[in-house]
Design an enzyme around this catalytic site. Structure first.
Site, PDB file in Angstrom:
ATOM      1  N   ARG A  19      41.742  32.020  35.542  1.00 16.45           N
ATOM      2  CA  ARG A  19      41.669  32.378  34.130  1.00 16.45           C
ATOM      3  C   ARG A  19      40.222  32.628  33.764  1.00 16.45           C
ATOM      4  O   ARG A  19      39.311  32.027  34.336  1.00 16.45           O
ATOM      5  CB  ARG A  19      42.240  31.269  33.242  1.00 16.45           C
ATOM      6  CG  ARG A  19      43.736  31.088  33.385  1.00 16.45           C
ATOM      7  CD  ARG A  19      44.248  30.013  32.425  1.00 16.45           C
ATOM      8  NE  ARG A  19      45.698  29.956  32.429  1.00 16.45           N
ATOM      9  CZ  ARG A  19      46.417  29.255  33.281  1.00 16.45           C
ATOM     10  NH1 ARG A  19      45.815  28.543  34.226  1.00 16.45           N
ATOM     11  NH2 ARG A  19      47.737  29.240  33.212  1.00 16.45           N
ATOM     12  N   GLY A  20      39.999  33.517  32.785  1.00 12.88           N
ATOM     13  CA  GLY A  20      38.653  33.822  32.340  1.00 12.88           C
ATOM     14  C   GLY A  20      38.679  34.255  30.895  1.00 12.88           C
ATOM     15  O   GLY A  20      39.703  34.176  30.196  1.00 12.88           O
ATOM     16  N   GLY A  21      37.499  34.714  30.431  1.00 12.65           N
ATOM     17  CA  GLY A  21      37.402  35.108  29.043  1.00 12.65           C
ATOM     18  C   GLY A  21      38.290  36.280  28.681  1.00 12.65           C
ATOM     19  O   GLY A  21      38.767  36.386  27.550  1.00 12.65           O
ATOM     20  N   MET A  22      38.499  37.194  29.619  1.00 10.79           N
ATOM     21  CA  MET A  22      39.294  38.384  29.327  1.00 10.79           C
ATOM     22  C   MET A  22      40.782  38.164  29.519  1.00 10.79           C
ATOM     23  O   MET A  22      41.595  38.858  28.935  1.00 10.79           O
ATOM     24  CB  MET A  22      38.837  39.533  30.226  1.00 10.79           C
ATOM     25  CG  MET A  22      37.618  40.267  29.735  1.00 10.79           C
ATOM     26  SD  MET A  22      37.943  41.220  28.257  1.00 10.79           S
ATOM     27  CE  MET A  22      39.055  42.462  28.913  1.00 10.79           C
ATOM     28  N   GLU A  24      44.060  36.273  32.317  1.00 14.45           N
ATOM     29  CA  GLU A  24      44.454  35.421  33.431  1.00 14.45           C
ATOM     30  C   GLU A  24      44.987  36.302  34.558  1.00 14.45           C
ATOM     31  O   GLU A  24      45.542  37.369  34.315  1.00 14.45           O
ATOM     32  CB  GLU A  24      45.508  34.411  32.986  1.00 14.45           C
ATOM     33  CG  GLU A  24      46.715  35.010  32.295  1.00 14.45           C
ATOM     34  CD  GLU A  24      47.584  33.963  31.627  1.00 14.45           C
ATOM     35  OE1 GLU A  24      47.119  32.817  31.470  1.00 14.45           O
ATOM     36  OE2 GLU A  24      48.726  34.294  31.254  1.00 14.45           O
ATOM     37  N   VAL A  25      44.800  35.839  35.780  1.00 12.36           N
ATOM     38  CA  VAL A  25      45.195  36.598  36.959  1.00 12.36           C
ATOM     39  C   VAL A  25      46.306  35.840  37.673  1.00 12.36           C
ATOM     40  O   VAL A  25      46.201  34.624  37.890  1.00 12.36           O
ATOM     41  CB  VAL A  25      44.006  36.830  37.914  1.00 12.36           C
ATOM     42  CG1 VAL A  25      44.431  37.686  39.098  1.00 12.36           C
ATOM     43  CG2 VAL A  25      42.858  37.501  37.170  1.00 12.36           C
ATOM     44  N   LYS A  40      46.565  41.127  36.545  1.00 14.22           N
ATOM     45  CA  LYS A  40      45.683  40.584  35.509  1.00 14.22           C
ATOM     46  C   LYS A  40      46.268  40.920  34.151  1.00 14.22           C
ATOM     47  O   LYS A  40      46.518  42.085  33.835  1.00 14.22           O
ATOM     48  CB  LYS A  40      44.276  41.166  35.642  1.00 14.22           C
ATOM     49  CG  LYS A  40      43.301  40.631  34.600  1.00 14.22           C
ATOM     50  CD  LYS A  40      41.883  41.093  34.868  1.00 14.22           C
ATOM     51  CE  LYS A  40      40.938  40.504  33.843  1.00 14.22           C
ATOM     52  NZ  LYS A  40      39.541  40.926  34.097  1.00 14.22           N
ATOM     53  N   ASP A 141      28.408  43.295  34.359  1.00  9.92           N
ATOM     54  CA  ASP A 141      28.734  41.869  34.418  1.00  9.92           C
ATOM     55  C   ASP A 141      28.809  41.396  35.866  1.00  9.92           C
ATOM     56  O   ASP A 141      29.729  40.673  36.257  1.00  9.92           O
ATOM     57  CB  ASP A 141      30.056  41.588  33.697  1.00  9.92           C
ATOM     58  CG  ASP A 141      30.269  40.091  33.434  1.00  9.92           C
ATOM     59  OD1 ASP A 141      29.263  39.353  33.395  1.00  9.92           O
ATOM     60  OD2 ASP A 141      31.428  39.663  33.296  1.00  9.92           O
TER      61      ASP A 141
END
Length: 705
Positions: A19-22, A24-25, A40, A141
């Site tokens: 999971r991340g800021g943008m 979840e995978v 994603k 990034d």
């Protein structure tokens, strides 16, 4: 998101990867193609955000998909599909088997990575950035979590969520105007922090931060809070990496510090220049000015990352099953007609006018030395034919050194030995080393023979192929096209060497997704080889096989079925019904019957090919197991899951016996088996198998370290 959810009636979510800021995978199964993928999904934000904020996030997510889907490079994660399902935006990507650089550091208790691994990672990421920047795309990034080293050692850049197309400045400004963080503080360039113009050199700065961290274990400005980190990027000089890690080569430190220059103009001009600098740091040239310090020479060429040991590449496309002694092979491996400075083959002879040798004949002891070198050349070639590539490489390198001493650096036979050293490096997966050797041999041949000499063109052919292995597909395409034109001009349009280069040109076009052009070129090559070499020649059959692949890729499975039927008959007539090439054509026939939903016929073909391969090649041969798996796939499509399960178990067991439990092919078979168990309702057993697969992947990663 819920586990086991079916996205767009095709992608079944099996478990979260991260999971991340943008978003979840998820690890997922493509129900249509029966393969594991990564999906994603845009992270649900809830009602607390303004509609305009959510709209920008959605627009950015779609942008990530469009940007990433347009990129075709071995160092960039492949995007298969994207869309929206019940309000959820998603991207379908290749499922990578490996660890990102942040995880590698964590696995190593935040200790720096080995120098050889640093070099290999830096060179591969640089090659991928050179490609993306040529497409006018800036990642924006780049960080350790967005760089993955896969199980086979390939390094891939992921997550183009805030990449910027060079011509799309207006959209970038809108994104920035929302106040959404653009980048990660530890890896942001000063121009990103100051909201100044950002170009490809910002990615180079971020790469410098990444390389600093994997070289020392800490980022360049590890200052506690995010604001202090940003001020560090803008105002502070980084501590030289060698103060934290004295064994780091000075040349590598110098590159990292130049990447971290505050002013973009003080960094390397572009990724291509950076790539050359890294190659020089790994393989310093004799006689190079090393006034900057003796550590310029502390990264010997023999150092290799642990994962490369024992690796080998297949033969170039179209040559994989060519018998020894084929003319195209001979051009790359045999000695010249005048392999000594005196024209001294076994028959002796006079010196050529430009040989530069004063004496008409060598002394007897010198002649004996040169004859001994000829025997060593043959012995080294034979080591390669036996698959003993490390020994072959050492033999060719030693032979090249001796020939250079006796004959000079640009003598054709010195260059031949060096070229063979490049071939062995390529076979061992050392593509960057091979590229340097090929480039130096090419320069020597062009000096001695001219750019249009067939030997020079042969070397350029190898340079082009190796560019493809490095992931520089566009460069490979351009050079291959140049070599094809030059060979057609010098040798003729239907010469076997010209057609070999055109064959490679078609292969690269296919890798770039230009399938129609690839098919057209393969057809031209097949027709020309039929006319010049005959319909049963191995190269003709290889070209026709590629035509079948092209037809299948373009959805013409009926055309592919017809071609593979004819090809199987031609292979059987030229060789035998049990010949591996005949069986390969029949395998292609079965695959395309399946694509037409003619699963019963596909099953019959797969079973017959598997049985014959088992008899001819052995029951555990990789090709035999591929055919048995194809039979299991057909059984699944026919709804005969119980029978498919037995086959999947047999293939998995055989691969485990032959390759080991943690081998990638074995893990893929376990995945097939788990999917079949799910179809049969054995959810607990399938889940246990998925857990075993995860544990084996971790074990594989640990062994690689």
């Amino acid at each position: 998101m819920a586990e086991n959810r079916l996205i767009q009636r095709r992608y079944r979510l099996l478990g979260t990867i991260g999971r991340g800021g943008m978003g979840e995978v998820w690890r997922a199964r493509d129900e249509s193609l029966g393969r594991q993928v990564a999906v994603k999904c845009l992270k649900p934000m809830g009602p607390r955000h303004e509609p305009s904020f959510l709209q920008v996030l959605r627009e950015r997510f779609r942008r990530e998909a469009r940007v990433a889907a347009a990129l075709q490079h071995r160092g960039i994660t492949v995007v298969h599909d994207f869309g929206e399902d019940d309000g959820t935006l998603f991207i379908v990507m290749e499922l990578l088997s490996g660890r990102n650089l942040s995880q590698l550091l964590d696995d190593n208790r935040r200790q720096p990575l080995p120098v050889a691994d640093l070099m290999e990672i830096a060179e591969q990421v640089t090659a991928a950035l050179a490609y993306t920047h040529e497409q006018a795309i800036v990642h924006r990034d780049l960080k350790p979590a967005n760089i993955v080293r896969t199980a086979d050692g390939t390094v891939k850049i992921c997550d183009f969520g805030i990449a910027r197309l060079g011509h799309d400045i207006g959209f970038t400004a809108r994104l920035t105007g929302t106040g959404i963080a653009m980048g990660s503080p530890h890896y942001m360039s000063p121009e990103q922090i100051g909201a100044h113009g950002v170009d490809h050199r910002s990615d180079l700065y971020s790469l410098g931060c990444v390389l600093y961290e994997i070289a020392t274990g800490v980022p360049p400005f590890d200052l506690g809070d995010a604001w202090a980190v940003l001020v560090g990027h803008r105002d502070l000089a980084p501590e030289p990496p060698r103060t934290l890690r004295p064994d780091l080569p000075e040349a590598y430190e110098r590159i990292v510090l130049e990447l971290l220059a505050k002013d973009p103009d003080d960094r390397p001009r572009d990724a291509h220049e950076l790539g050359k600098r890294l190659a020089d740091a790994r393989h310093p040239h004799p006689g190079r000015d090393v006034a900057a310090g003796p550590d310029e020479l502390t990264v010997p060429a023999r150092w290799l990352p642990s994962w490369t040991r024992g690796m080998s590449l297949g033969a170039p496309a179209g040559l994989a099953r060519r018998p020894h002694g084929h003319p195209a092979d001979e051009a790359a491996t045999v000695l010249t007609d005048t392999w000594t400075g005196w024209g001294g083959g076994p028959q002796g002879g006079e010196a050529p006018p430009d040989a530069g040798i004063a004496s008409p004949a060598p002394p007897d002891d010198h002649r004996a030395t040169l004859a001994a070198l000829a025997g060593r050349h043959t012995a080294a070639l034979n080591l390669g034919r036996l698959g003993r590539w490390e020994e072959a490489g050492e033999a060719h390198r030693a032979l090249a050194t001796e020939r250079e001493r006796l004959l000079g650096p640009d003598h054709p036979d010195t260059l031949t030995s060096r070229l063979e050293g490049g071939h062995t490096a390529s076979r061992l997966g050392r593509s960057f080393e091979a590229h340097q050797i090929y480039a130096e041999v090419l320069a020597g041949r062009e000096r001695a023979l001219g750019p249009d000499h067939p030997d020079s063109l042969s070397c350029r052919h190898h340079v082009a192929l190796n560019l493809g292995r490095l992931g520089r597909l566009e460069d490979c395409l351009a050079m291959t096209h140049e070599v094809a034109e030059a060979r057609a001009r010098v040798l003729g349009p239907q010469h076997p060497d010209t057609l070999a280069t055109l064959f490679e040109l078609a292969h690269v076009l296919g890798k770039l997704g230009r399938y129609a052009e690839a098919l057209h070129t393969h057809r031209d090559v097949a027709a020309a080889r039929t006319a010049t070499l005959g319909p049963g020649h191995p190269d003709t059959l290889a070209a026709r096989y590629e035509v079948g692949i092209g037809l299948g890729r373009l959805g013409d499975s009926a055309g592919a079925v017809a071609l593979y039927r004819d090809l199987a008959a031609a292979c059987a007539a030229a060789r035998s019904a049990d010949d591996p090439e005949t069986l390969r054509a029949r395998h292609g026939l079965g695959v395309n019957l399946g694509r037409q939903n003619r699963w019963q016929e596909a099953l019959v073909e797969a079973r017959e090919v598997a049985a014959t391969r088992g008899r001819v090649l052995g029951p555990d041969d990789p090709d035999t197991l591929v055919s048995r798996r194809e039979a299991a796939v057909a059984l699944g499509w026919l709804g005969r899951w119980d029978e498919a399960l037995d086959l999947y178990r047999e293939v998995a067991d055989a691969r485990e016996r032959a390759l080991g439990a943690a081998h990638l092919d074995t893990l893929a078979s376990y995945g097939d088996l788990a999917q079949c168990l799910e179809q049969l309702g054995s959810a607990d057993e399938a889940a246990a198998l998925h857990r075993r697969i995860a544990a084996l992947r971790q074990e594989r990663a640990a062994r690689r370290r």
